[in-house]
Design a protein around this motif. Structure first.
Motif, PDB file in Angstrom:
ATOM      1  N   GLU A   1      22.075   1.025 -16.396  1.00 40.60           N
ATOM      2  CA  GLU A   1      23.112   0.609 -15.476  1.00 40.60           C
ATOM      3  C   GLU A   1      23.256   1.599 -14.490  1.00 40.60           C
ATOM      4  O   GLU A   1      23.496   1.398 -13.152  1.00 40.60           O
ATOM      5  N   GLU A   2      23.400   2.975 -14.606  1.00 43.19           N
ATOM      6  CA  GLU A   2      23.619   4.024 -13.581  1.00 43.19           C
ATOM      7  C   GLU A   2      22.643   3.891 -12.952  1.00 43.19           C
ATOM      8  O   GLU A   2      22.597   4.083 -11.574  1.00 43.19           O
ATOM      9  N   GLY A   3      21.286   3.927 -13.261  1.00 46.00           N
ATOM     10  CA  GLY A   3      20.100   4.056 -12.428  1.00 46.00           C
ATOM     11  C   GLY A   3      20.024   2.700 -11.453  1.00 46.00           C
ATOM     12  O   GLY A   3      19.779   2.963 -10.348  1.00 46.00           O
ATOM     13  N   VAL A   4      20.600   1.509 -11.972  1.00 49.85           N
ATOM     14  CA  VAL A   4      20.578   0.384 -11.083  1.00 49.85           C
ATOM     15  C   VAL A   4      21.632   0.774  -9.992  1.00 49.85           C
ATOM     16  O   VAL A   4      21.325   0.175  -8.743  1.00 49.85           O
ATOM     17  N   ASP A   5      22.670   1.182 -10.407  1.00 47.60           N
ATOM     18  CA  ASP A   5      23.798   1.581  -9.468  1.00 47.60           C
ATOM     19  C   ASP A   5      23.171   2.339  -8.419  1.00 47.60           C
ATOM     20  O   ASP A   5      23.405   2.094  -7.189  1.00 47.60           O
ATOM     21  N   ARG A   6      22.531   3.361  -8.801  1.00 51.27           N
ATOM     22  CA  ARG A   6      22.071   4.573  -7.792  1.00 51.27           C
ATOM     23  C   ARG A   6      21.078   3.687  -6.845  1.00 51.27           C
ATOM     24  O   ARG A   6      21.005   3.865  -5.630  1.00 51.27           O
ATOM     25  N   LEU A   7      20.226   2.940  -7.377  1.00 48.35           N
ATOM     26  CA  LEU A   7      19.127   2.328  -6.713  1.00 48.35           C
ATOM     27  C   LEU A   7      19.841   1.308  -5.680  1.00 48.35           C
ATOM     28  O   LEU A   7      19.360   1.343  -4.334  1.00 48.35           O
ATOM     29  N   ARG A   8      20.818   0.586  -6.112  1.00 43.99           N
ATOM     30  CA  ARG A   8      21.379  -0.028  -5.197  1.00 43.99           C
ATOM     31  C   ARG A   8      22.219   0.674  -3.975  1.00 43.99           C
ATOM     32  O   ARG A   8      21.889   0.208  -2.729  1.00 43.99           O
ATOM     33  N   ARG A   9      22.682   1.781  -4.277  1.00 42.82           N
ATOM     34  CA  ARG A   9      23.280   2.503  -3.040  1.00 42.82           C
ATOM     35  C   ARG A   9      22.657   2.984  -2.215  1.00 42.82           C
ATOM     36  O   ARG A   9      22.490   2.887  -0.996  1.00 42.82           O
ATOM     37  N   PHE A  10      21.313   3.398  -2.797  1.00 44.37           N
ATOM     38  CA  PHE A  10      20.373   3.971  -2.103  1.00 44.37           C
ATOM     39  C   PHE A  10      19.422   2.957  -0.945  1.00 44.37           C
ATOM     40  O   PHE A  10      19.341   3.169  -0.063  1.00 44.37           O
TER      41      PHE A  10
ATOM     42  N   LEU B   1      13.333   8.695  -4.092  1.00 43.36           N
ATOM     43  CA  LEU B   1      14.106   7.866  -5.206  1.00 43.36           C
ATOM     44  C   LEU B   1      14.512   8.982  -5.780  1.00 43.36           C
ATOM     45  O   LEU B   1      15.681   9.211  -6.408  1.00 43.36           O
ATOM     46  N   LEU B   2      13.779  10.063  -6.480  1.00 45.21           N
ATOM     47  CA  LEU B   2      14.366  11.093  -7.165  1.00 45.21           C
ATOM     48  C   LEU B   2      14.991  11.991  -6.558  1.00 45.21           C
ATOM     49  O   LEU B   2      16.189  12.456  -6.765  1.00 45.21           O
ATOM     50  N   GLU B   3      14.557  12.480  -5.180  1.00 44.97           N
ATOM     51  CA  GLU B   3      15.475  13.474  -4.653  1.00 44.97           C
ATOM     52  C   GLU B   3      16.580  12.948  -3.930  1.00 44.97           C
ATOM     53  O   GLU B   3      17.777  13.525  -4.081  1.00 44.97           O
ATOM     54  N   GLN B   4      16.830  11.481  -3.411  1.00 46.79           N
ATOM     55  CA  GLN B   4      17.886  11.001  -2.788  1.00 46.79           C
ATOM     56  C   GLN B   4      18.861  10.216  -3.681  1.00 46.79           C
ATOM     57  O   GLN B   4      20.031  10.377  -3.430  1.00 46.79           O
ATOM     58  N   ALA B   5      18.075   9.538  -4.736  1.00 46.47           N
ATOM     59  CA  ALA B   5      18.948   8.552  -5.498  1.00 46.47           C
ATOM     60  C   ALA B   5      19.154   9.242  -6.841  1.00 46.47           C
ATOM     61  O   ALA B   5      19.908   8.778  -7.535  1.00 46.47           O
ATOM     62  N   GLY B   6      18.534  10.248  -7.072  1.00 53.36           N
ATOM     63  CA  GLY B   6      18.468  10.763  -8.679  1.00 53.36           C
ATOM     64  C   GLY B   6      17.967   9.651  -9.596  1.00 53.36           C
ATOM     65  O   GLY B   6      18.536   9.488 -10.717  1.00 53.36           O
ATOM     66  N   VAL B   7      16.744   9.138  -9.196  1.00 52.92           N
ATOM     67  CA  VAL B   7      16.217   8.147 -10.275  1.00 52.92           C
ATOM     68  C   VAL B   7      14.769   8.371 -10.299  1.00 52.92           C
ATOM     69  O   VAL B   7      14.109   8.531  -9.341  1.00 52.92           O
ATOM     70  N   ALA B   8      14.254   8.717 -11.544  1.00 55.79           N
ATOM     71  CA  ALA B   8      12.816   9.205 -11.838  1.00 55.79           C
ATOM     72  C   ALA B   8      12.214   7.955 -12.052  1.00 55.79           C
ATOM     73  O   ALA B   8      12.375   7.221 -13.310  1.00 55.79           O
ATOM     74  N   VAL B   9      11.160   7.387 -11.605  1.00 56.27           N
ATOM     75  CA  VAL B   9      10.136   6.469 -11.780  1.00 56.27           C
ATOM     76  C   VAL B   9       8.753   6.629 -11.588  1.00 56.27           C
ATOM     77  O   VAL B   9       8.522   8.033 -10.822  1.00 56.27           O
ATOM     78  N   THR B  10       7.599   6.160 -12.249  1.00 52.88           N
ATOM     79  CA  THR B  10       6.361   6.457 -12.004  1.00 52.88           C
ATOM     80  C   THR B  10       5.537   5.880 -10.702  1.00 52.88           C
ATOM     81  O   THR B  10       5.773   4.308 -10.859  1.00 52.88           O
ATOM     82  N   PRO B  11       4.714   6.632  -9.983  1.00 53.51           N
ATOM     83  CA  PRO B  11       4.045   5.560  -8.853  1.00 53.51           C
ATOM     84  C   PRO B  11       2.949   4.940  -9.320  1.00 53.51           C
ATOM     85  O   PRO B  11       2.246   5.362 -10.221  1.00 53.51           O
ATOM     86  N   GLY B  12       2.582   3.697  -8.932  1.00 52.00           N
ATOM     87  CA  GLY B  12       1.542   2.969  -9.106  1.00 52.00           C
ATOM     88  C   GLY B  12       0.244   3.699  -9.332  1.00 52.00           C
ATOM     89  O   GLY B  12      -0.611   3.294  -9.988  1.00 52.00           O
ATOM     90  N   ALA B  13       0.104   4.861  -8.588  1.00 62.03           N
ATOM     91  CA  ALA B  13      -1.133   5.630  -8.390  1.00 62.03           C
ATOM     92  C   ALA B  13      -1.560   5.968  -9.719  1.00 62.03           C
ATOM     93  O   ALA B  13      -2.989   6.163 -10.053  1.00 62.03           O
TER      94      ALA B  13
END
Ligand SMILES: Cc1ncc(COP(=O)(O)O)c(C=O)c1O
Length: 379
Positions: free
Chosen positions: A367-376, A332-344
């Motif tokens: 909003e931008e983050g959600v758009d990026r996730l949707r596209r990815f 998600l970070l490398e390809q969609a440009g969205v940073a989130v935290t893993p459950g681990a």
């Protein structure tokens, strides 16, 4: 040190900063602190404290005026009387957690805590030669411990149960009746209840219930970091049961001497009506963000079976897309440009299926983050 893990989220953040330095844009939904600056009245009080030379140690338990203000806050917010003598000002909730566990735990004793949960708690426990018993929790209990789980997992060596409501990473809260039942279950086993209430105030709907409303014997932890938006000032507090004050005082004297003096003077302004008005407006903004992000994530196919009612986190099941949330986070970070935290970062129970989204960024960014996730995800 082999028993102390690093925060994965710090690696995510470091990589995100690296990408940004290369000119890439990243939407930050990994950061666990409010994006708002500290409210102006607190900054002004902090400046004044410095100008007046308030740079010497305070008493170990904290500035008397601040302890009184915190005690009064329990009267105003929760309608309960808390004696100022029971309030200890600490270097953040982190300092309060260390003190509570420090006075309670003997080597080899156990602390029950929820998995997923805030990871430092099990590391503090390990640091004190205790043993964290990670109790797997899921959506059926709102990702929280219950009295029944406490009873089931309590053993001969168990000394305490530690709860956090609202929780990091799930944002879920414990209802009053369940909290009362947990307190009774712990007291019935001659144990101690530690309640981390750092996300109180950031609740969307009915206010959260303090363990002090159902028990006089709980150790209650809170902080100026989240609701009061003072993360970097490093200030929090601990309410201790009668009989523990001297033990905690000795520990503070030895571990920290006292919490930061300018920060304590600044925090005196935290309870003023002008500050509370700013904080309540920001709480409403956080609620708007949650109300946008939660349905958006569900619509994208993330599973969020329990509506998070507080904090600024959404703990989302991503198993429709991946059962390796660490690898998924990197993608998600490398390809969609969205940073989130893993459950681990929050434990081992099904953590490969979960991500934590933090809505600690502006609405336009979400909003931008959600758009990026949707596209990815539609690729
Ligand atoms: C549940 C929980 N407890 C305690 C802390 C520590 O907060 P601080 O030391 O900044 O008050 C955090 C920080 O994220 C948290 O999420």
């Amino acid at each position: 040190m082999a028993g102390i893990d690093a925060f994965q989220v710090m690696d995510i953040l470091a990589r995100a900063r690296e990408l940004e330095a290369q000119g890439r844009s990243v939407v930050h939904m990994e950061i666990g602190e409010p994006d708002f600056p500290t409210p102006e009245p607190i900054i002004t009080a902090g400046r004044r404290a410095l100008a007046e030379g308030r740079t010497h140690y305070t008493p170990a338990l904290g500035l008397p005026a601040l302890r009184e203000a915190i005690a009064a806050f329990y009267g105003e917010r929760y309608g309960i009387a808390v004696a100022p003598e029971r309030v200890v000002v600490t270097p953040g909730a982190s300092g309060a957690l260390l003190l509570a566990l420090g006075v309670l735990l003997n080597p080899g004793e156990q602390v029950l805590l929820a998995d997923p949960g805030y990871p430092c708690n099990r590391h503090f426990t390990r640091f004190l030669e205790g043993e964290a018993v990670a109790v797997p929790v899921d959506e059926t209990t709102g990702y929280q411990l219950t009295a029944e789980l406490v009873a089931r997992h309590w053993g001969e060596r168990t000394a305490a149960a530690l709860i956090a409501s609202p929780s990091n990473p799930t944002g879920t809260v414990i209802r009053r009746d369940e909290l009362g039942a947990i307190a009774a279950a712990v007291a019935g086993r001659a144990g101690c209840l530690i309640s981390d209430e750092i996300y109180h105030g950031l609740v969307y709907g009915e206010r959260a219930i303090s363990a002090l409303e159902v028990s006089d014997d709980a150790f209650v932890i809170n902080s100026f970091s989240k609701y009061f938006q003072m993360t970097g000032w490093r200030l929090g507090w601990l309410v201790v049961p009668d009989g523990y004050r001297r033990a905690v005082e000795k520990l503070v004297q030895n571990l920290f001497i006292a919490a930061s003096t300018p920060a304590q003077y600044a925090a005196l302004a935290a309870f003023e009506p002008a500050t509370i008005a700013i904080l309540e407006a920001r709480r409403a903004e956080m609620e708007r963000r949650r109300d946008f992000l939660l349905p958006a994530l569900r619509e994208l196919g993330f599973g969020v079976p329990v509506t998070p009612q507080g904090a600024f986190y959404i703990y989302a099941d991503c198993s429709r897309f991946s059962d390796d949330s660490q690898a998924f986070c990197r993608e998600l970070l490398e390809q969609a440009g969205v940073a989130v935290t893993p459950g681990a970062d929050f434990g081992g129970y099904h953590s490969g299926r979960y991500l934590r989204f933090a809505y600690t960024t502006r609405m336009a960014q979400l909003e931008e983050g959600v758009d990026r996730l949707r596209r990815f995800l539609s690729r």
